[in-house]
Each structure stands twice: as structure tokens, then as C-alpha cells.
Design an enzyme around this catalytic site. Structure first.
Site, PDB file in Angstrom:
ATOM      1  N   GLU A 208       0.830  -1.217   0.000  1.00 25.41           N
ATOM      2  CA  GLU A 208       0.000   0.000   0.000  1.00 25.41           C
ATOM      3  C   GLU A 208       0.862   1.264   0.000  1.00 25.41           C
ATOM      4  O   GLU A 208       0.375   2.361  -0.247  1.00 25.41           O
ATOM      5  CB  GLU A 208      -0.972  -0.012   1.190  1.00 25.41           C
ATOM      6  CG  GLU A 208      -0.353   0.066   2.573  1.00 25.41           C
ATOM      7  CD  GLU A 208       0.168  -1.279   3.105  1.00 25.41           C
ATOM      8  OE1 GLU A 208       0.416  -2.197   2.305  1.00 25.41           O
ATOM      9  OE2 GLU A 208       0.348  -1.387   4.335  1.00 25.41           O
TER      10      GLU A 208
ATOM     11  N   CYS B  22      16.779  -6.072   0.689  1.00 28.35           N
ATOM     12  CA  CYS B  22      16.963  -7.216   1.583  1.00 28.35           C
ATOM     13  C   CYS B  22      18.335  -7.828   1.383  1.00 28.35           C
ATOM     14  O   CYS B  22      18.759  -8.664   2.155  1.00 28.35           O
ATOM     15  CB  CYS B  22      15.875  -8.251   1.359  1.00 28.35           C
ATOM     16  SG  CYS B  22      16.001  -8.963  -0.258  1.00 28.35           S
TER      17      CYS B  22
HETATM   18  P1  NAD Z   1       5.977  -5.461   5.515  1.00 28.50           P
HETATM   19  O1  NAD Z   1       6.162  -6.789   6.163  1.00 28.50           O
HETATM   20  O2  NAD Z   1       5.622  -4.304   6.356  1.00 28.50           O
HETATM   21  O3  NAD Z   1       4.846  -5.553   4.375  1.00 28.50           O
HETATM   22  C1  NAD Z   1       4.886  -6.545   3.372  1.00 28.50           C
HETATM   23  C2  NAD Z   1       3.464  -6.826   2.912  1.00 28.50           C
HETATM   24  O4  NAD Z   1       2.714  -7.366   4.005  1.00 28.50           O
HETATM   25  C3  NAD Z   1       2.705  -5.593   2.431  1.00 28.50           C
HETATM   26  O5  NAD Z   1       1.987  -5.942   1.275  1.00 28.50           O
HETATM   27  C4  NAD Z   1       1.783  -5.254   3.593  1.00 28.50           C
HETATM   28  O6  NAD Z   1       0.560  -4.695   3.163  1.00 28.50           O
HETATM   29  C5  NAD Z   1       1.529  -6.601   4.245  1.00 28.50           C
HETATM   30  N1  NAD Z   1       1.365  -6.517   5.695  1.00 28.50           N
HETATM   31  C6  NAD Z   1       2.005  -5.674   6.553  1.00 28.50           C
HETATM   32  N2  NAD Z   1       1.628  -5.923   7.821  1.00 28.50           N
HETATM   33  C7  NAD Z   1       0.754  -6.950   7.772  1.00 28.50           C
HETATM   34  C8  NAD Z   1       0.031  -7.669   8.765  1.00 28.50           C
HETATM   35  N3  NAD Z   1       0.141  -7.378  10.057  1.00 28.50           N
HETATM   36  N4  NAD Z   1      -0.785  -8.674   8.361  1.00 28.50           N
HETATM   37  C9  NAD Z   1      -0.893  -8.986   7.057  1.00 28.50           C
HETATM   38  N5  NAD Z   1      -0.239  -8.328   6.075  1.00 28.50           N
HETATM   39  C10 NAD Z   1       0.590  -7.330   6.427  1.00 28.50           C
HETATM   40  O7  NAD Z   1       7.333  -5.185   4.700  1.00 28.50           O
HETATM   41  P2  NAD Z   1       7.792  -3.844   3.962  1.00 28.50           P
HETATM   42  O8  NAD Z   1       8.137  -2.814   4.969  1.00 28.50           O
HETATM   43  O9  NAD Z   1       6.839  -3.499   2.887  1.00 28.50           O
HETATM   44  O10 NAD Z   1       9.129  -4.355   3.247  1.00 28.50           O
HETATM   45  C11 NAD Z   1      10.395  -4.341   3.858  1.00 28.50           C
HETATM   46  C12 NAD Z   1      10.752  -5.709   4.397  1.00 28.50           C
HETATM   47  O11 NAD Z   1      10.729  -6.671   3.345  1.00 28.50           O
HETATM   48  C13 NAD Z   1      12.162  -5.769   4.976  1.00 28.50           C
HETATM   49  O12 NAD Z   1      12.138  -6.527   6.145  1.00 28.50           O
HETATM   50  C14 NAD Z   1      12.963  -6.475   3.892  1.00 28.50           C
HETATM   51  O13 NAD Z   1      14.117  -7.156   4.345  1.00 28.50           O
HETATM   52  C15 NAD Z   1      11.937  -7.434   3.374  1.00 28.50           C
HETATM   53  N6  NAD Z   1      12.267  -7.888   2.042  1.00 28.50           N
HETATM   54  C16 NAD Z   1      12.730  -9.165   1.894  1.00 28.50           C
HETATM   55  C17 NAD Z   1      13.094  -9.624   0.659  1.00 28.50           C
HETATM   56  C18 NAD Z   1      13.626 -11.017   0.496  1.00 28.50           C
HETATM   57  O14 NAD Z   1      13.760 -11.462  -0.629  1.00 28.50           O
HETATM   58  N7  NAD Z   1      13.932 -11.730   1.562  1.00 28.50           N
HETATM   59  C19 NAD Z   1      12.974  -8.801  -0.466  1.00 28.50           C
HETATM   60  C20 NAD Z   1      12.479  -7.504  -0.281  1.00 28.50           C
HETATM   61  C21 NAD Z   1      12.129  -7.057   0.971  1.00 28.50           C
END
Ligand code: NAD
Length: 491
Positions: free
Chosen positions: A178, A283
Site C-alpha cells: 500500500e 533485503c
Molecule cells: P511489511 O512486512 O511491512 O509488508 C509486506 C506486505 O505485508 C505488504 O503488502 C503489507 O501490506 C503486508 N502486511 C504488513 N503488515 C501486515 C500484517 N500485520 N498482516 C498482514 N499483512 C501485512 O514489509 P515492507 O516494509 O513493505 O518491506 C520491507 C521488508 O521486506 C524488509 O524486512 C525487507 O528485508 C523485506 N524484504 C525481503 C526480501 C527477500 O527477498 N527476503 C525482499 C524484499 C524485501
């Protein structure tokens, strides 16, 4: 509300969401509101899924050679619109234009690899497993699959999964972050032109409620999640509890080890690009540099200089090397973690908190920061900062350095800088991380290799991209056949 309210794309048409809540999407460099994104309610996920399930019954019967034709078209469209997409990524996500073009290129490469599905989806056959009996293993699609994406690669990450799922004959639903929903909105305009049949690919905007509906819908058979580890664990547990196939890529804290025999000029440049590129919001960003022996003094000076001279600003400007972090909350969290490091005894060599960036007073800027003497057992050594902050540690031997890597709960990436083949081999063999770099700072697998996080950085078994994706999006069926001669007409 003068800026556009974003729409969902369901069953081949754009639909306005009935969501009660719409949140602003802001340019992180300027705080300008770019659009509003609806937080779609569960009913809209349910409608999209039911329509995707209907579309599956037709799509799975389309020959693989025909299923890849819209993907070939999409590749062409993504290339033609690359500059426009990259500009939008920079506007909503903050990274530089060069970084935005790079992530789009990786998305395109995943489309290219998925176009090989007529070959990569093939099964196996063995004649005469017993006299006159043959056995086949074939791969069939699952049904409806879904992706839940993070903010930091709005174009690339959905493409680690979506092209493979579609090419294998599944139908698909994507929920973008979002925080950065506009890039996929633009890409779905191209998907609309690529002539996928209605219902094959669907876009539903939203946040937690939307995700929970995806986790619970009985017709969604497989979920790919990328985001922070706490949410990854939640999605993994809930999807499994609802009987779904699930792969969840989580957070990271990536160490790089620098041996005294490394080429220090090249190492510094590569580590700085890894730690501060995309404002540390990758990441696969280097976040801890562990120097061995006399590498310490030479590296510290060089990296502090690289951090202090990196040009930070609006990623749309060609001379800018680093953009803002995604939000004001993220900036506050990063700055407070820097302070925790100082409180734990780290020495701040370059302090990027609250910088003044001319003309961008409302942007979410933290400039490159370097913390020396990170205590190995402290909070900062193990907490993902997800900002342009590099922590330094020093040890005396390569064994101590590898032990530091392996005591971490994370396992996304670990890198070694050296000119010794023997040290490189030892490291590659012993380091407990799924993506290894040798004289490489961002060991991001190409589309034809799986993105292999380990430990708390990944929950599941099959990863995104390449043949892992093909396995994830298909179920195997084994057929054992006997055709006695006497049953058939004799010719
Ligand atoms: P986030 O976990 O906040 O959000 C990811 C997704 O989950 C979003 O679509 C969000 O709407 C949804 N979401 C958030 N909270 C939720 C909840 N409580 N219940 C259900 N859905 C929920 O992550 P972010 O801040 O968007 O991204 C950054 C994170 O992603 C960092 O920790 C990064 O390391 C990780 N990341 C990992 C990789 C990998 O390949 N391992 C790649 C890119 C990013």
C-alpha cells in the site's frame, strides 16, 4: 481528493473499490501526495478469487506455447514503457532512476525465463518400470495463486512469481504494498494490453484486511509473500493453517567479511554501493562489515569517506546517488536504531541523522551512516535497520568472522572480499546464508536461479524465480500405465 484514486483490476477490467478507507501515496523525497490507494475489503478479494477460479478452468487447458504469448507481448510493452515505469518507481519509492531501471530489468528477465515454460514444465517418463508398464510424472497447475509484495521493489518482486504462475496455467492475484501501489497500476495497464484472457491476472490493492482475506480464501491454493520477518511468520503460519502451499521471504541483516588481501579500493566501492544503494532498503544490502586483522584500519577510513561523500537527494536528479527512505516513520525508526547503537557503545563515524537536503525539507532523508565497534551481542548487531546504516566489527581470523556470520538468526546473504581462492572456497562452503557473494556486494540471483534466503530470512522450502517457481506453481501427478496387447485391435 484531486489526485487519482487507484483501482483494482479484476477479470480483465478496472474496478473502483468500495473500501471505506483510502490512504495517501506520498513521494518520499518531497512528501507530495501522488494518489490514494483503497484498502480493499475481504469481499473484493473473494470476488476476484472466485472469478480467477472460473478463469482457471479455461486457462489451464490453453497449451503452454499459447499461454506464453501474452508474456512475450508483456515483455515488449515493459521495454517500450521502461522509462515511464522507472520514473514512477522513483517517484513513489524514492530510489534513483538508475536503481529503478535496474529493478525493472530484473522483472523483465523473469518474464523471459517464464517464457521457457514449454520446456521447464516438462515431466519425466520411464518405460518398463515392470514388463509392459510405463510410468510418467507430469506437472499440473494448482488453481488460483497469490502474491503479497513489500514496498522496496514495486516492479521486480511480483515478477519473481507471477510470470511463472501464469505460464504454468494458474490464475493469479497480486496485492502490492500500500506504500507503493502505483507502479503495478501502470504495469497492469500494460498487462491489459498484452491480451491475457479475463481473470488470469488480477490486482487487488489493500493492507492487512486484504491479506487476511487472501490467507483465508479456500480457492487460493498457493501464496508467495515478501516482506518483514514478523509478517512473513504470520503469513506462513496462517497460510499453512488454511492448507495452502506457501513461501515467505523475510528480513535480513547481511554481513560482508573483508580480508586483508582484498582489493581495498574495489571492496570499498562495492560495499558502499551495497550498504547505501536504494538507501539501504534492499533485503540484500550489506549492513555489517566484519574486517579481519589489518584490513580494519584501511577499510574504516575508506568507507567513512565513501559514506560522507555520497550525494543524497531526489532520485529523479541524474547526479543523485541515494534517495530518501520510504516514510517519515521509517526515518524515525532508523534514527532511533542509530541512537540505540550509540547507547550500546558503538562509535559513530559518519552521522546521517536529520540532514539538510536543499529544497527538500519535507523529504524522509537519512544520509549514509557508519557505526564502528558494534558489540556482537547487542541489539544493533542483529536488528534489521533497513536504512543506509553500515555497522563495523573487527576480528582476528577468518574462522571468527565466519562464526559471527553463522551465529546470526538471519540467512539472506553473506559476502567475502578476498584475493584468496582457498578462503573463498572455505567461506562459500561454511557460511550459513542462502545467497553468497565472493567479491560481490549484492548477491542477487539472476532470474534463472532461485532467490535462496535461509533461516529467519525465509519460511518455506521452494524459493522464488526459475525452476523453484515452476515447482512451487505446479503439483506433480504420477501415472502408471499398462496396455495389454490382447485388449487392443490387432493391426
Ligand atoms: P511489511 O512486512 O511491512 O509488508 C509486506 C506486505 O505485508 C505488504 O503488502 C503489507 O501490506 C503486508 N502486511 C504488513 N503488515 C501486515 C500484517 N500485520 N498482516 C498482514 N499483512 C501485512 O514489509 P515492507 O516494509 O513493505 O518491506 C520491507 C521488508 O521486506 C524488509 O524486512 C525487507 O528485508 C523485506 N524484504 C525481503 C526480501 C527477500 O527477498 N527476503 C525482499 C524484499 C524485501
Amino acid at each position: 481528493m484531486s489526485q487519482a484514486l487507484l483501482k483494482n483490476y479484476v477479470n480483465g477490467e478496472w474496478r473502483l473499490s468500495s473500501a471505506n478507507e483510502q490512504i495517501p501515496v506520498k513521494n518520499p523525497a518531497t512528501a507530495e501526495i501522488l494518489s490514494y490507494v483503497p484498502l480493499s475489503p475481504a469481499e473484493e478479494v473473494n470476488q476476484a478469487t472466485d472469478l480467477a477460479a472460473e478463469a482457471f478452468e479455461i486457462w489451464r487447458r490453453v497449451p503452454p506455447t499459447e499461454r506464453v504469448q501474452p508474456l512475450f507481448k508483456l515483455k515488449g510493452l515493459l521495454e517500450v514503457h521502461a522509462d515511464e515505469i522507472a520514473r514512477l518507481i522513483t517517484q513513489e519509492c524514492g530510489k534513483t532512476l538508475k536503481e529503478s531501471r535496474g529493478e525493472l530489468q530484473r522483472a523483465i528477465e523473469n518474464v523471459e525465463v517464464a517464457c521457457g515454460i514449454p520446456t521447464t514444465m516438462q515431466g519425466t517418463v520411464l518405460e518398463d518400470i515392470a514388463r509392459g508398464i510405463d510410468e510418467f510424472m507430469i506437472r499440473q497447475p494448482l488453481g488460483v495463486a497469490a502474491a503479497i509484495a513489500p514496498f522496496n521493489f514495486p516492479a521486480m518482486i511480483p515478477f519473481w512469481f507471477m510470470p511463472y504462475a501464469i505460464a504454468c496455467g494458474n490464475t493469479y492475484l497480486v496485492k502490492p504494498s500500500e506504500k507503493v501501489p502505483m507502479t503495478l497500476q501502470l504495469i497492469f495497464e500494460l498487462i491489459d494490453q498484452a491480451e491475457f484472457p479475463p481473470g488470469v491476472i488480477n490486482l487487488v490493492n489493500g493492507a492487512k484486511e486484504t491479506v487476511d482475506a487472501i490467507l483465508q480464501h479456500p480457492k487460493i491454493r498457493a501464496i508467495s509473500f515478501v516482506g518483514s520477518s514478523p509478517v512473513a511468520r504470520h503469513v506462513y503460519a496462517q497460510a499453512a493453517a488454511h492448507g495452502k502451499r506457501v513461501q515467505c521471504q523475510g528480513g535480513a541483516k547481511n554481513p560482508v567479511i573483508i580480508l586483508p588481501d582484498a582489493d581495498m579500493e574495489m571492496t570499498t566501492r562495492i560495499v558502499a554501493d551495497s550498504a547505501f544503494g536504494c538507501a539501504g532498503q534492499r533485503c540484500l544490502a550489506a549492513s555489517l562489515a566484519v574486517t579481519v586483522g589489518e584490513a580494519q584500519t584501511r577499510f574504516i577510513e575508506a568507507i567513512a569517506d565513501a559514506a560522507a561523500t555520497r550525494v543524497t537527494g531526489n532520485g529523479l536528479n541524474a547526479d543523485v546517488q541515494m534517495g530518501p527512505v520510504i516514510s517519515a516513520q521509517s526515518k524515525a525508526r532508523i534514527e532511533s536504531l542509530i541512537q540505540s547503537g550509540v547507547n550500546e557503545g558503538a562509535k559513530i563515524l559518519v552521522d546521517g541523522r536529520n540532514p539538510q537536503i536543499t529544497g527538500l525539507d519535507h523529504g524522509n532523508f537519512v544520509t549514509p551512516t557508519v557505526l564502528d565497534n558494534i558489540p556482537p551481542d547487542g541489539e544493533i548487531a542483529h536488528t534489521e535497520i533497513f536504512g543506509p546504516v553500515l555497522g563495523l566489527m573487527s576480528v582476528e581470523t577468518v574462522d571468527e568472522a565466519i562464526a559471527l556470520v553463522n551465529q546470526s538468526p538471519w540467512g539472506n546473504m553473506a559476502c567475502l572480499f578476498t584475493s584468496s581462492g582457498a578462503a573463498a572456497r572455505k567461506f562459500r562452503y561454511e557460511a550459513e546464508a542462502g545467497n553468497i557473494g565472493i567479491n560481490i556486494g549484492v548477491a542477487a540471483p539472476m532470474a534463472f536461479f532461485p532467490f535462496s534466503g535461509w533461516k529467519d530470512s525465509f519460511f518455506g522450502d521452494l524459493h522464488g524465480q526459475s525452476h523453484h517457481a515452476v515447482e512451487f506453481f505446479t503439483q506433480t501427478k504420477v501415472v502408471v500405465e499398462r496396455w495389454p496387447k490382447e485388449w487392443s485391435r490387432q493391426f
